[in-house]
Scaffold this motif. Structure first.
Motif: not given
Ligand code: SF4
Ligand code: SF4
Length: 406
Positions: A34-36, A47-52, A74-82, A90-92
């Motif tokens: 679900t990561c845009p 993607g979130p897993r790679g960023r983590i 490039r992360c939008l901080t959209c929090l869809n991953c959460m 708590d990715y945020r």
């Molecule tokens: S916050 Fe949004 S863009 Fe960033 S890793 Fe999560 S889903 Fe992807």
């Protein structure tokens, strides 16, 4: 996930917080679906897993590079991953820690520093922003296309503010650029609340600090939070029942003041206490309130875009939609409504290619069933989508207000 944080961070508050978050991640990768940015780029590190994983490596002592910084930028901080994560990671707050560590160690080139400083010097100040916007619109024909396209349109004129006549009061922050770009939104909310027996009182606060926070200026963000608390606290003590924030992008940040100021001996408790007082319009003008107002839209077809800050950040899903349905609007189904439109605060300015791609995907989905109007709940999404949309893009409280004015 097993972690071995570097000595330099392990015994700090941030280190302990990061470790707790990292250990909750089981690396399953569900969040990638679900990561845009993962959908657009198809790169694990976007993607979130790679960023983590990147953040984990940095906190364990690996040297971050410009590439690491770009993947986090490039992360939008959209929090869809959460919303998607089954383990409650708590990715945020992890990405905040990761970004600030990378920022300290990699830095920015002069052009990026100037760009970020300019944004922080203009956008959080309503008057400066209004002057800059006026100049930008005046000189638009002389500007290169890429810059001219970034000048947002003013999407409404200020409406009439109802007189203060009710015992019930709520506060309305006025420090946001929303008041310049879409000044009718707050007035529309005030008129609707007036119909519900609540006076909306404008307060002389400042920017919520979300912009500074996202650009890594943590101390400025904290200082803005303290100043706003100084404005709100005495008014809440004297009987105002809540703080209405009509831009969900600000609402989600203000709801995190408790976390932002958790170590502040003077403001921590107040920040935590105020969090229960923050209200999005959909928590006040809900379906029951709309029925009390007796609104009737006569089946007008609307496509609703729930901002990420509303649906993923504040987890207020379906409430706005229920209010619009209660008012008689026919809500059209919108494909992938959980995905970000690419606005994301200053993201549209700093990551134009990804942001534009996400915007066109979003507009295609929103316009597929030919709505008469697109509604949303955040000034950023509204001004991002409006220029290329085939139909007007409005804040949903304006739609309801138009009905009550009939
Ligand atoms: S916050 Fe949004 S863009 Fe960033 S890793 Fe999560 S889903 Fe992807
Ligand atoms: S953040 Fe959640 S969904 Fe993503 S890899 Fe970790 S545990 Fe899985």
């Amino acid at each position: 996930m097993e972690t071995h944080l570097a000595d330099s961070i392990r015994d700090t508050d941030r280190g302990r917080e990061a470790e707790r978050i990292l250990r909750a991640c089981v690396h399953c990768g569900f969040c990638n679906a679900t990561c845009p940015t993962y959908q657009v780029r198809g790169d694990e590190l976007d993607g979130p897993r790679g960023r983590i994983y990147l953040i984990k490596q940095v906190l364990e002592g690996a040297e971050p590079s410009r590439a690491t910084q770009r993947h986090l930028d490039r992360c939008l901080t959209c929090l869809n991953c959460m919303t998607t994560c089954p383990s409650g990671v708590d990715y945020r707050h992890l990405v905040d820690i990761g970004r600030s560590e990378v920022e300290k160690r990699v830095g920015r080139g002069p052009l990026e520093r100037i760009e970020r400083l300019l944004l922080r010097t203009v956008l959080p100040y309503r008057r400066r922003f209004a002057v800059a916007l006026g100049l930008g619109r005046w000189f638009r024909p002389l500007l290169p296309g890429r810059l001219a396209d970034k000048i947002p349109a003013v999407l409404s004129q200020p409406g009439t503010w109802p007189p203060a006549r009710h015992d019930r009061r709520m506060l309305l922050p006025t420090g946001c650029v929303q008041g310049v770009l879409t000044p009718n939104v707050d007035a529309a909310a005030a008129r609707l609340l007036d119909g519900l027996g609540i006076t909306l009182e404008r307060v002389p606060d400042g920017c919520c600090g979300a912009l500074d926070h996202h650009l890594g200026a943590e101390e400025t963000a904290r200082e803005r939070a303290r100043r706003n608390i100084d404005v709100w606290w005495p008014r809440i003590q004297s009987g105002a029942e809540g703080i209405l924030i009509t831009a969900s992008g600000c609402g989600v940040h203000v709801r995190d003041y408790g976390h932002l100021l958790r170590d502040d001996p003077d403001y921590g408790d107040k920040a935590a206490a105020l969090m229960d007082k923050i209200r999005d319009p959909c928590e006040v003008i809900d379906a029951a309130a709309v029925e009390r107002l007796g609104l009737n839209a006569g089946e007008r077809a609307v496509a609703f875009h729930p901002p990420c800050t509303l649906q993923h950040g504040m987890r207020l899903r379906e409430r706005t939609e229920a209010a619009l349905r209660a008012a008689g609007f026919r809500l059209l189904p919108v494909k992938d409504s959980h995905l970000c439109c690419g606005s994301a605060g200053t993201y549209a300015l700093l990551q134009p290619a990804l942001s534009t791609e996400l915007k066109y995907r979003k507009l295609r989905a929103l316009e597929e069933d030919k709505p008469e109007v697109i509604a949303t709940a955040n000034v950023g999404c509204q001004t991002h989508l409006a220029p290329e949309a085939r139909v007007p893009v409005v804040h949903w409280v304006e739609l309801l207000d138009q009905l009550s004015a009939r």
